[in-house]
Design an enzyme around this catalytic site. Structure first.
Site, PDB file in Angstrom:
ATOM      1  N   HIS A  23       0.858  -1.031   0.020  1.00 37.73           N
ATOM      2  CA  HIS A  23      -0.099  -0.112  -0.162  1.00 37.73           C
ATOM      3  C   HIS A  23       1.090   1.273   0.189  1.00 37.73           C
ATOM      4  CE1 HIS A  23       0.904  -0.062   4.286  1.00 37.73           C
ATOM      5  NE2 HIS A  23       0.291  -1.275   4.414  1.00 37.73           N
TER       6      HIS A  23
HETATM    7  P1  TYD Z   1      -2.468  -3.835   7.189  1.00 33.88           P
HETATM    8  O1  TYD Z   1      -2.574  -2.390   6.964  1.00 33.88           O
HETATM    9  O2  TYD Z   1      -3.224  -4.657   6.138  1.00 33.88           O
HETATM   10  O3  TYD Z   1      -1.128  -4.401   7.646  1.00 33.88           O
HETATM   11  P2  TYD Z   1       0.291  -4.443   6.742  1.00 33.88           P
HETATM   12  O4  TYD Z   1       0.502  -3.009   6.132  1.00 33.88           O
HETATM   13  O5  TYD Z   1       1.396  -4.568   7.893  1.00 33.88           O
HETATM   14  O6  TYD Z   1       0.303  -5.482   5.970  1.00 33.88           O
HETATM   15  O7  TYD Z   1      -3.427  -3.887   8.586  1.00 33.88           O
HETATM   16  C1  TYD Z   1      -3.935  -5.224   8.995  1.00 33.88           C
HETATM   17  C2  TYD Z   1      -5.333  -4.903   9.830  1.00 33.88           C
HETATM   18  O8  TYD Z   1      -4.931  -4.187  10.950  1.00 33.88           O
HETATM   19  C3  TYD Z   1      -6.266  -4.084   8.657  1.00 33.88           C
HETATM   20  O9  TYD Z   1      -7.425  -4.834   9.271  1.00 33.88           O
HETATM   21  C4  TYD Z   1      -6.057  -2.797   9.528  1.00 33.88           C
HETATM   22  C5  TYD Z   1      -5.811  -2.873  10.921  1.00 33.88           C
HETATM   23  N1  TYD Z   1      -4.854  -1.950  11.491  1.00 33.88           N
HETATM   24  C6  TYD Z   1      -5.335  -1.010  12.369  1.00 33.88           C
HETATM   25  O10 TYD Z   1      -6.479  -1.138  12.674  1.00 33.88           O
HETATM   26  N2  TYD Z   1      -4.556  -0.112  12.723  1.00 33.88           N
HETATM   27  C7  TYD Z   1      -3.320   0.078  12.235  1.00 33.88           C
HETATM   28  O11 TYD Z   1      -2.621   1.051  12.836  1.00 33.88           O
HETATM   29  C8  TYD Z   1      -2.928  -0.724  11.388  1.00 33.88           C
HETATM   30  C9  TYD Z   1      -1.452  -0.740  11.083  1.00 33.88           C
HETATM   31  C10 TYD Z   1      -3.624  -1.732  10.686  1.00 33.88           C
END
Ligand code: TYD
Length: 135
Positions: A50
């Protein structure tokens, strides 16, 4: 446009052990509003995938190792995170993938924002369009 910046924190360790300090706005370029950490991801997993409209991040493997691939749609940089005092600063609107997690990897992430899912761009085509690289 800056893709990322490598940061090395001071090691304030002594004979009792190591100590690394990260202060917002001095050791890193922003005020810290959020801290999260990623662990238990195996070697095949690719996380991130992302870009963020508002969030800037600092990533540091406080244990183990991982890699982060950073791109702006044209240039690319791959950073090895494998030391507790070594970090990468990732500005906003940069696409990132985290991968090659070691079994003992604990990837600490500092951010300048509170979580807001709406500022995450999770579609690479949409990202390229926003960057003016695709119609
Ligand atoms: P995600 O952004 O997919 O993780 P990464 O970028 O590490 O692959 O996040 C996984 C889940 O956690 C998603 O449902 C969103 C949630 N989340 C939060 O609620 N708060 C946060 O600060 C982060 C980073 C994720």
């Amino acid at each position: 446009m800056e893709l990322c910046r490598l940061l090395t924190f001071k090691d304030l360790g002594d004979e009792r052990g190591k100590l690394v300090v990260i202060e917002g706005e001095t050791d890193i370029p922003f005020e810290i509003r959020r801290v999260f950490y990623i662990y238990g991801s195996d070697n095949e997993v690719v996380r991130g995938q992302h870009a963020n409209k508002e969030s800037e991040f600092v990533l540091v493997n406080v244990a183990g190792k991982s890699k982060v691939r950073i791109t702006n749609g044209t240039g690319e940089q791959i950073v090895d995170l494998n030391k507790p005092m070594q970090a990468v600063y990732i500005p906003k609107m940069v696409w990132k993938d985290m991968y090659a997690f070691s079994e003992d990897s604990v990837l600490l992430v500092l951010a300048n924002t509170h979580y807001d899912g709406k500022e995450y761009i999770r579609d690479y085509d949409e990202y390229l369009k926003l960057m003016g690289l695709k119609k």
